[in-house]
Design a protein around this motif. Structure first.
Motif, PDB file in Angstrom:
ATOM      1  N   LYS A 175      -5.237   2.697  -6.715  1.00 44.33           N
ATOM      2  CA  LYS A 175      -4.175   3.698  -6.674  1.00 44.33           C
ATOM      3  C   LYS A 175      -2.820   3.016  -6.503  1.00 44.33           C
ATOM      4  O   LYS A 175      -1.859   3.316  -7.227  1.00 44.33           O
ATOM      5  CB  LYS A 175      -4.415   4.689  -5.538  1.00 44.33           C
ATOM      6  N   SER A 176      -2.719   2.094  -5.552  1.00 39.66           N
ATOM      7  CA  SER A 176      -1.457   1.408  -5.315  1.00 39.66           C
ATOM      8  C   SER A 176      -1.078   0.507  -6.489  1.00 39.66           C
ATOM      9  O   SER A 176       0.107   0.416  -6.863  1.00 39.66           O
ATOM     10  CB  SER A 176      -1.523   0.587  -4.023  1.00 39.66           C
ATOM     11  N   HIS A 215       9.616 -14.921  -8.042  1.00 38.40           N
ATOM     12  CA  HIS A 215       8.185 -14.704  -8.288  1.00 38.40           C
ATOM     13  C   HIS A 215       7.686 -13.704  -7.252  1.00 38.40           C
ATOM     14  O   HIS A 215       7.634 -14.015  -6.053  1.00 38.40           O
ATOM     15  CB  HIS A 215       7.424 -16.013  -8.187  1.00 38.40           C
ATOM     16  N   PHE A 216       7.328 -12.523  -7.704  1.00 42.24           N
ATOM     17  CA  PHE A 216       6.882 -11.469  -6.810  1.00 42.24           C
ATOM     18  C   PHE A 216       5.355 -11.492  -6.755  1.00 42.24           C
ATOM     19  O   PHE A 216       4.679 -11.082  -7.698  1.00 42.24           O
ATOM     20  CB  PHE A 216       7.422 -10.117  -7.279  1.00 42.24           C
ATOM     21  N   CYS A 217       4.852 -12.029  -5.651  1.00 38.56           N
ATOM     22  CA  CYS A 217       3.419 -12.219  -5.472  1.00 38.56           C
ATOM     23  C   CYS A 217       2.892 -11.034  -4.664  1.00 38.56           C
ATOM     24  O   CYS A 217       3.161 -10.922  -3.469  1.00 38.56           O
ATOM     25  CB  CYS A 217       3.152 -13.522  -4.740  1.00 38.56           C
ATOM     26  N   LEU A 218       2.164 -10.174  -5.304  1.00 40.59           N
ATOM     27  CA  LEU A 218       1.781  -8.890  -4.732  1.00 40.59           C
ATOM     28  C   LEU A 218       0.305  -8.873  -4.373  1.00 40.59           C
ATOM     29  O   LEU A 218      -0.548  -9.263  -5.170  1.00 40.59           O
ATOM     30  CB  LEU A 218       2.079  -7.772  -5.738  1.00 40.59           C
ATOM     31  N   GLY A 219       0.019  -8.412  -3.164  1.00 41.61           N
ATOM     32  CA  GLY A 219      -1.358  -8.244  -2.743  1.00 41.61           C
ATOM     33  C   GLY A 219      -1.647  -6.773  -2.525  1.00 41.61           C
ATOM     34  O   GLY A 219      -0.874  -6.077  -1.867  1.00 41.61           O
ATOM     35  N   PHE A 220      -2.736  -6.294  -3.068  1.00 41.35           N
ATOM     36  CA  PHE A 220      -3.112  -4.890  -2.911  1.00 41.35           C
ATOM     37  C   PHE A 220      -4.460  -4.735  -2.199  1.00 41.35           C
ATOM     38  O   PHE A 220      -4.837  -3.621  -1.873  1.00 41.35           O
ATOM     39  CB  PHE A 220      -3.185  -4.203  -4.276  1.00 41.35           C
ATOM     40  N   ARG A 221      -5.165  -5.840  -1.998  1.00 41.49           N
ATOM     41  CA  ARG A 221      -6.485  -5.755  -1.367  1.00 41.49           C
ATOM     42  C   ARG A 221      -6.640  -6.841  -0.306  1.00 41.49           C
ATOM     43  O   ARG A 221      -6.598  -8.025  -0.609  1.00 41.49           O
ATOM     44  CB  ARG A 221      -7.602  -5.924  -2.399  1.00 41.49           C
ATOM     45  N   GLU A 222      -6.809  -6.414   0.934  1.00 41.24           N
ATOM     46  CA  GLU A 222      -7.373  -7.282   1.945  1.00 41.24           C
ATOM     47  C   GLU A 222      -8.859  -6.938   2.030  1.00 41.24           C
ATOM     48  O   GLU A 222      -9.258  -5.800   1.749  1.00 41.24           O
ATOM     49  CB  GLU A 222      -6.690  -7.065   3.295  1.00 41.24           C
ATOM     50  N   THR A 273       0.862  -1.184   0.000  1.00 42.01           N
ATOM     51  CA  THR A 273       0.000   0.000   0.000  1.00 42.01           C
ATOM     52  C   THR A 273       0.895   1.230   0.000  1.00 42.01           C
ATOM     53  O   THR A 273       1.888   1.287   0.725  1.00 42.01           O
ATOM     54  CB  THR A 273      -0.959   0.007   1.210  1.00 42.01           C
ATOM     55  N   MET A 274       0.561   2.207  -0.838  1.00 41.45           N
ATOM     56  CA  MET A 274       1.438   3.370  -1.013  1.00 41.45           C
ATOM     57  C   MET A 274       0.699   4.679  -0.817  1.00 41.45           C
ATOM     58  O   MET A 274      -0.501   4.781  -1.067  1.00 41.45           O
ATOM     59  CB  MET A 274       2.084   3.330  -2.402  1.00 41.45           C
ATOM     60  N   GLY A 275       1.441   5.691  -0.372  1.00 44.70           N
ATOM     61  CA  GLY A 275       0.910   7.031  -0.174  1.00 44.70           C
ATOM     62  C   GLY A 275       2.053   8.026  -0.095  1.00 44.70           C
ATOM     63  O   GLY A 275       3.231   7.670  -0.233  1.00 44.70           O
ATOM     64  N   LEU A 332       3.603  -3.902   3.327  1.00 44.46           N
ATOM     65  CA  LEU A 332       4.716  -3.003   3.059  1.00 44.46           C
ATOM     66  C   LEU A 332       4.078  -1.658   2.737  1.00 44.46           C
ATOM     67  O   LEU A 332       3.450  -1.499   1.692  1.00 44.46           O
ATOM     68  CB  LEU A 332       5.543  -3.516   1.878  1.00 44.46           C
ATOM     69  N   ALA A 333       4.215  -0.718   3.650  1.00 41.55           N
ATOM     70  CA  ALA A 333       3.501   0.557   3.539  1.00 41.55           C
ATOM     71  C   ALA A 333       4.495   1.703   3.480  1.00 41.55           C
ATOM     72  O   ALA A 333       5.439   1.766   4.275  1.00 41.55           O
ATOM     73  CB  ALA A 333       2.561   0.744   4.728  1.00 41.55           C
ATOM     74  N   GLY A 334       4.295   2.607   2.530  1.00 47.72           N
ATOM     75  CA  GLY A 334       5.183   3.757   2.453  1.00 47.72           C
ATOM     76  C   GLY A 334       5.070   4.478   1.135  1.00 47.72           C
ATOM     77  O   GLY A 334       4.111   4.297   0.377  1.00 47.72           O
TER      78      GLY A 334
END
Length: 361
Positions: free
Chosen positions: A340-341, A323-330, A226-228, A299-301
């Motif tokens: 957005k992220s 293998h980069f397994c990315l989660g953007f939604r819980e 998650t990014m901001g 991972l937030a930042g």
């Protein structure tokens, strides 16, 4: 290297969200993933509880397959013991056919007491059943038109299998979804991929012993992102959803049906504190009776912070990850924040990672 979206579709009934709304959210994320240039989308599976996964991932993946052209689709993971092996083999073949050869099979043994109790499966049989199911699936998918064969195993017996569902792929890729050294060892012996971190190094060692280069396999597990503009901006929309998910695991019964004490409940402050120091989900073993660390920590930042972290992974500074397994939604994360992220990652981070991955090592 592969950059994928991995998620566990589940509704937040406590927030008034319906199952329909939740499934739509996760499917639309997968459609957006193709548009943004990600390589694959994986859905998890769980039953009769709110752990991370839909009860019917192959059905959801069929819609994703129909609405996309390039992105691979797969499971992360199918809980094998709860399936009829032949029906599972047929459904897997069907998704591979519908997707024109874009299916990956992530498979594991299941982990939730409710699943074993309701399906009537002895948890002590979960590994034996899963490996026999994998053998049945591979035997079926290797069958040619006109082949008729029997299966006589420890757990399953099927006479006169006339296999008619030949997949597009000659061999559907298998991703073992487990952390234990025995399962990882067996997966490496067979040359399967690993949709889990190689926490003991067993996978890489056994792969090399069998003459395989582990760097050519897909190795990696989910990292929530998650990014901001600041850490506080980034963590705000995901802190409560991660706390909710963490408690699905912190307060779950063990495989004998014993519930932990309420003192094991994870607080939102614990999730935020761990995320603030970069303590993303490490899935470390927790001794029996001890309060677990938060299961779901992002991972937030800022964009630069997230980019630097993943660049270190691409360079191999944190072990072998391919293998980069990315989660953007819980479950419960606002869609605006999720997308957005995803868009920031695709435009500001993914090109740098692909460029770094292309450099000779």
């Amino acid at each position: 290297m592969r950059f994928s979206i991995v998620s566990g579709p589940r509704q937040r009934a406590d927030l008034g969200e319906t199952a329909y709304q939740a499934q739509r959210n996760f499917v639309e994320d997968a459609i957006l993933a193709e548009e943004l240039g990600f390589d694959a989308n994986y859905f998890g599976e769980h039953h009769f509880c709110f752990a991370s996964g839909t009860s019917s991932p192959l059905t959801l993946l069929t819609e994703v397959a129909v609405r996309t052209k390039r992105i691979r689709v797969g499971t992360s993971v199918i809980c094998a013991p709860f399936h009829n092996p032949l029906r599972l083999a047929e459904d897997i073949a069907a998704v591979d056919l519908i997707s024109n050869g874009r299916f990956d099979l992530g498979i594991g043994v299941g982990s939730q007491w409710e699943e074993f109790q309701t399906f009537g499966i002895d948890p002590k049989e979960r590994f034996g059943r899963t490996w026999e199911i994998i053998d049945i699936i591979e035997r079926c998918h290797a069958a040619k038109v006109g082949d008729v064969f029997d299966w006589n195993g420890k757990y399953y017996n099927f006479p006169g299998i006339n296999w008619t569902m030949q997949p597009v792929q000659e061999k559907i890729p298998i991703f073992w979804g487990g952390f234990g050294p025995q399962g990882v060892k067996r997966a490496a012996e067979r040359g399967y991929n690993l949709i889990a971190p190689d926490v003991t190094g067993t996978y890489q060692r056994i792969m090399r012993e069998h003459g395989r280069d582990p760097a050519k396999a897909h190795i990696g597990f989910a990292t929530l992102v998650t990014m901001g503009d600041t850490f506080d901006d980034a963590i705000a929309p995901m802190a409560e959803p991660c706390t909710w998910v963490s408690n699905q695991y912190a307060l779950r019964p063990d495989l004998e049906g014993n519930f932990p004490p309420e003192s094991h409940r994870i607080t939102i402050d614990e999730v935020i504190a761990k995320a603030r120091v970069g303590g993303i989900s490490d899935f470390a073993f927790t001794p029996p009776g001890q309060k677990p660390a938060p299961f779901s920590v992002p991972l937030a930042g800022t964009v630069s912070h997230v980019r630097d972290y993943f660049l270190s992974l691409v360079r191999g500074e944190r072990g072998l990850v391919t293998h980069f397994c990315l989660g953007f939604r819980e479950p419960g994360t606002p869609t605006e924040s999720v997308h957005k992220s995803m868009r920031l990652f695709a435009s500001e981070i993914l090109p740098a990672l692909r460029e770094e991955a292309a450099k000779p090592r």
